[in-house]
Design a protein around this motif. Structure first.
Motif, PDB file in Angstrom:
ATOM      1  N   SER A 255      94.538 119.470  89.462  1.00  0.00           N
ATOM      2  CA  SER A 255      95.496 118.451  89.072  1.00  0.00           C
ATOM      3  C   SER A 255      94.790 117.369  88.273  1.00  0.00           C
ATOM      4  CB  SER A 255      96.142 117.825  90.304  1.00  0.00           C
ATOM      5  OG  SER A 255      96.986 116.739  89.956  1.00  0.00           O
ATOM      6  N   ARG A 257      96.165 114.345  88.631  1.00  0.00           N
ATOM      7  CA  ARG A 257      96.669 113.191  89.371  1.00  0.00           C
ATOM      8  C   ARG A 257      95.708 112.860  90.506  1.00  0.00           C
ATOM      9  NH1 ARG A 257     100.514 116.918  88.833  1.00  0.00           N
ATOM     10  NH2 ARG A 257     102.292 116.481  87.449  1.00  0.00           N
ATOM     11  N   HIS A 258      95.256 111.627  90.529  1.00  0.00           N
ATOM     12  CA  HIS A 258      94.353 111.236  91.619  1.00  0.00           C
ATOM     13  C   HIS A 258      95.037 111.344  92.974  1.00  0.00           C
ATOM     14  CE1 HIS A 258      90.934 109.315  93.499  1.00  0.00           C
ATOM     15  NE2 HIS A 258      91.743 108.452  94.086  1.00  0.00           N
ATOM     16  N   SER A 259      96.333 111.102  93.013  1.00  0.00           N
ATOM     17  CA  SER A 259      97.058 111.188  94.287  1.00  0.00           C
ATOM     18  C   SER A 259      96.997 112.594  94.866  1.00  0.00           C
ATOM     19  CB  SER A 259      98.519 110.772  94.083  1.00  0.00           C
ATOM     20  OG  SER A 259      99.159 111.611  93.134  1.00  0.00           O
ATOM     21  N   ASP A 260      96.964 113.619  94.006  1.00  0.00           N
ATOM     22  CA  ASP A 260      96.853 114.992  94.507  1.00  0.00           C
ATOM     23  C   ASP A 260      95.484 115.237  95.126  1.00  0.00           C
ATOM     24  OD1 ASP A 260      99.426 115.636  93.766  1.00  0.00           O
ATOM     25  OD2 ASP A 260      98.837 116.481  91.833  1.00  0.00           O
ATOM     26  N   TYR A 261      94.442 114.687  94.501  1.00  0.00           N
ATOM     27  CA  TYR A 261      93.103 114.785  95.110  1.00  0.00           C
ATOM     28  C   TYR A 261      93.090 114.094  96.469  1.00  0.00           C
ATOM     29  CZ  TYR A 261      88.354 113.324  96.203  1.00  0.00           C
ATOM     30  OH  TYR A 261      87.183 113.064  96.867  1.00  0.00           O
ATOM     31  N   GLU A 262      93.660 112.912  96.537  1.00  0.00           N
ATOM     32  CA  GLU A 262      93.651 112.161  97.796  1.00  0.00           C
ATOM     33  C   GLU A 262      94.431 112.885  98.883  1.00  0.00           C
ATOM     34  OE1 GLU A 262      91.932 109.792  98.756  1.00  0.00           O
ATOM     35  OE2 GLU A 262      91.186 108.759  96.975  1.00  0.00           O
ATOM     36  N   LYS A 263      95.504 113.603  98.496  1.00  0.00           N
ATOM     37  CA  LYS A 263      96.330 114.305  99.492  1.00  0.00           C
ATOM     38  C   LYS A 263      95.691 115.601  99.981  1.00  0.00           C
ATOM     39  CE  LYS A 263     100.028 114.338  96.908  1.00  0.00           C
ATOM     40  NZ  LYS A 263     101.398 114.557  96.388  1.00  0.00           N
ATOM     41  N   ALA A 264      94.725 116.120  99.237  1.00  0.00           N
ATOM     42  CA  ALA A 264      94.097 117.389  99.621  1.00  0.00           C
ATOM     43  C   ALA A 264      93.390 117.240 100.969  1.00  0.00           C
ATOM     44  CB  ALA A 264      93.106 117.831  98.549  1.00  0.00           C
ATOM     45  N   THR A 265      93.626 118.185 101.862  1.00  0.00           N
ATOM     46  CA  THR A 265      92.973 118.128 103.179  1.00  0.00           C
ATOM     47  C   THR A 265      91.543 118.660 103.114  1.00  0.00           C
ATOM     48  OG1 THR A 265      93.927 120.289 103.722  1.00  0.00           O
ATOM     49  CG2 THR A 265      95.160 118.325 104.406  1.00  0.00           C
ATOM     50  N   LYS A 267      88.785 118.336 100.747  1.00  0.00           N
ATOM     51  CA  LYS A 267      88.236 117.701  99.555  1.00  0.00           C
ATOM     52  C   LYS A 267      86.844 117.139  99.830  1.00  0.00           C
ATOM     53  CE  LYS A 267      90.439 113.138 100.210  1.00  0.00           C
ATOM     54  NZ  LYS A 267      91.402 113.450 101.276  1.00  0.00           N
ATOM     55  N   ASN A 286      89.300 106.239  91.151  1.00  0.00           N
ATOM     56  CA  ASN A 286      90.588 106.669  90.623  1.00  0.00           C
ATOM     57  C   ASN A 286      90.486 106.677  89.100  1.00  0.00           C
ATOM     58  OD1 ASN A 286      93.199 106.967  89.690  1.00  0.00           O
ATOM     59  ND2 ASN A 286      94.111 105.614  91.207  1.00  0.00           N
TER      60      ASN A 286
END
Length: 548
Positions: A255, A257-265, A267, A286
């Motif tokens: 992705s 999108r930084h938010s997708d990285y942050e949501k990844a369990t 990472k 970010n």
């Protein structure tokens, strides 16, 4: 290095393939954990190579040579991690359209037990650039845009300091760093928290180098090209990358999108070295404002599929995804990035998102490094004529580790075993880079008898700057501080007296390099009319004028 102290041509070529010197993959993964053994590949594991077409160099690396290099890869990785204490790494290798190596090593975060595997998501930093040029190539192949289109045709708000450059700068110009924008253009605005629209909207204030005859690695010049491509499709860059590339290759962990990285369990967290092989997870990064240039996140399992596409001339699992001619345009030189330093030396080039060089056998070598000083280092290298590629992702501040792994693997493939202590060599290169980035004034060393400052009221007030916006100098508990950044979320910097009308403050963000100076102009016993922040004055834009 050889006995004369110079890097031999072979070694120079390998280093360039690893990405050093720039600013700067349905395969079945053979390995899925750091405990497996390197795969042993039989000669029947993939189709025999066909004769090279006219003008193409015959492959020199057979499956046996690649298998031999793979057998040494675990040791290269483990030695690098043991000697540096690096928390974690993931590596994938593609050969002849097969993922022949895909493994993780170490942990996602120091002090925690979760291990890294092929599906662990990393922030890939500037490896985002060749990913992005692949996306833009997709639009070129669909005849939505052309490489030679002026970007202003698709983004009417685009503007640089020179009207001619504004009217003529093309996608190819911006993606090859030959627009004239300086290397740091926009980067310090990002560190302060400004968004992409603000930064791109202020690039017209940045001074320019010569158009199309200078090379300056520019994150936000690159980002502008990606944004204009998205504008041509009337969508966002993030959605465009999903549609053109990630979904078509099944890159579900990837992705912009930084938010997708942050949501990844699963990472990897950024780390910086503390010394003595110790690392700490101190920062978050970010990179959404410069997403096309540095904001992607991905896993080596996903990136291996992208490398299959690259080596497959735009096809993936037998199906065309990116037009071959459009993709090939990203793989050829567009600007000299490193002129030859001697008559017998080779020049280096930049394509569209790729560093490009040629080795002793006239084989093209493509590569790119990614670096976050806040805690990530990545590298990808390809030998297209050999149908061979490697990608390395790490969760530690750049020290030359992924570049050393790539170079060591390619060296072993060609010579049977690494001929150089690559980690020592690349570490030396990165140490030189770190030394060159130290501030000109050491504000940690205050004068023995400093000139005292004026009263705080001589400095407090509001100062304006058309590039950075408003700067507020205030008194807080009898001490001075300043606020700078977006109006809704500025950063407060405590000010410490240094000498006379000069104060120091701690620089922040990806480009931070320690203490910097706030130099107030003297005005007798009255208020200072201006203040110059030397850290933010790299291109002459760091002077703020008093408004009140």
């Amino acid at each position: 290095m050889d006995s004369t102290g110079f890097v031999s041509p072979n070694r120079r070529s390998l280093l360039k393939a690893a990405g050093i010197g720039a600013a700067s993959i349905a395969a079945i993964p053979l390995l899925s954990s750091c405990t497996g053994e390197p795969a042993r590949l039989s000669s029947s594991a993939s189709p025999a190579l066909l004769p090279a077409p006219p003008g193409q160099i015959e492959p020199l690396l057979d499956r046996a040579k690649v298998t031999n290099a793979l057998a040494k890869l675990d040791e290269l990785i483990q030695d690098a991690m043991e000697s540096t204490g690096l928390p974690g790494m993931a590596v994938a290798v593609v050969h002849r359209d097969e993922v022949v190596y895909s493994k993780g090593f170490g942990v996602r975060e120091v002090g925690k037990p979760e291990e890294i595997g092929p599906d662990t998501v990393f922030q890939v930093a500037s490896v985002s650039k060749p990913l992005a040029s692949t996306v833009v190539a997709g639009l070129v192949g669909q005849h939505v845009i052309n490489w030679t289109d002026a970007v202003i045709e698709h983004n009417k708000n685009f503007a640089l300091k020179d009207d001619y450059v504004t009217r003529n700068a093309s996608f190819a110009d911006l993606l090859s760093h030959r627009s004239g924008l300086k290397t740091s253009s926009g980067d310090l605005l990002e560190d302060l928290g400004f968004d992409r629209a603000y930064i791109l909207g202020h690039l017209h204030q940045e001074p320019l180098d010569t158009f199309r005859s200078s090379y300056n690695y520019s994150n936000f010049g690159y980002t502008e090209a990606g944004q204009a491509a998205a504008d041509a499709m009337k969508t966002t860059w993030e959605d465009l990358a999903d549609e053109v590339l990630f979904r078509k290759l099944g890159m579900t962990a990837s992705s912009y999108r930084h938010s997708d990285y942050e949501k990844a369990t699963n990472k990897a967290i950024l780390h910086v070295p503390l010394g003595n092989k110790e690392w700490a997870a101190k920062y978050r990064r970010n990179a959404d404002p410069q997403a096309p240039a540095g904001g992607a996140s991905s896993s080596v399992r996903d990136l291996a599929q992208w490398l299959r596409l690259q080596l497959g001339n735009g096809s993936y699992e037998g199906k065309p995804v990116i037009d071959p001619a459009a993709l090939q345009t990203t793989h050829v030189p567009h600007i000299v990035s490193g002129p030859a330093s001697a008559p017998a030396a080779r020049s280096r080039f930049y394509g569209l998102g790729w560093n490009i060089s040629y080795d002793d056998q006239a084989r093209v070598q493509l590569g790119h490094s990614g670096a976050f000083n806040l805690g990530a280092a990545t590298a990808v290298s390809m030998l297209p004529g050999e149908q061979l590629a490697i990608v390395v992702l790490t969760n530690g501040r750049p020290q030359g580790i992924p570049e050393a792994i790539n170079a060591g693997f390619l060296d072993a493939a060609q010579h049977g075993t690494p001929t150089v202590d690559w980690l020592a060599f690349t570490a030396g290169v990165f140490k030189q880079i770190d030394e060159s980035e130290k501030p000109e004034v050491d504000y940690t060393k205050t004068p023995a008898t400093p000139t005292p400052p004026r009263t705080n009221s001589a400095y407090t007030g509001t100062y304006d700057n058309s590039y950075y916006g408003q700067l507020v100098v205030l008194e807080d508990g009898g001490k001075l501080a300043m606020r700078l950044g977006p109006s809704g979320s500025p950063t407060t910097f405590p000010l410490t007296h240094f000498d006379g009308d000069t104060f120091s403050f701690e620089s922040i963000g990806e480009n931070a390099n320690g203490l910097a100076g706030a130099l107030f102009a003297g005005a007798g016993s009255g208020s200072s009319p201006t203040v110059t922040l030397d850290f933010y004055d790299r291109t002459g834009l760091g002077t703020f004028t008093r408004a009140s």
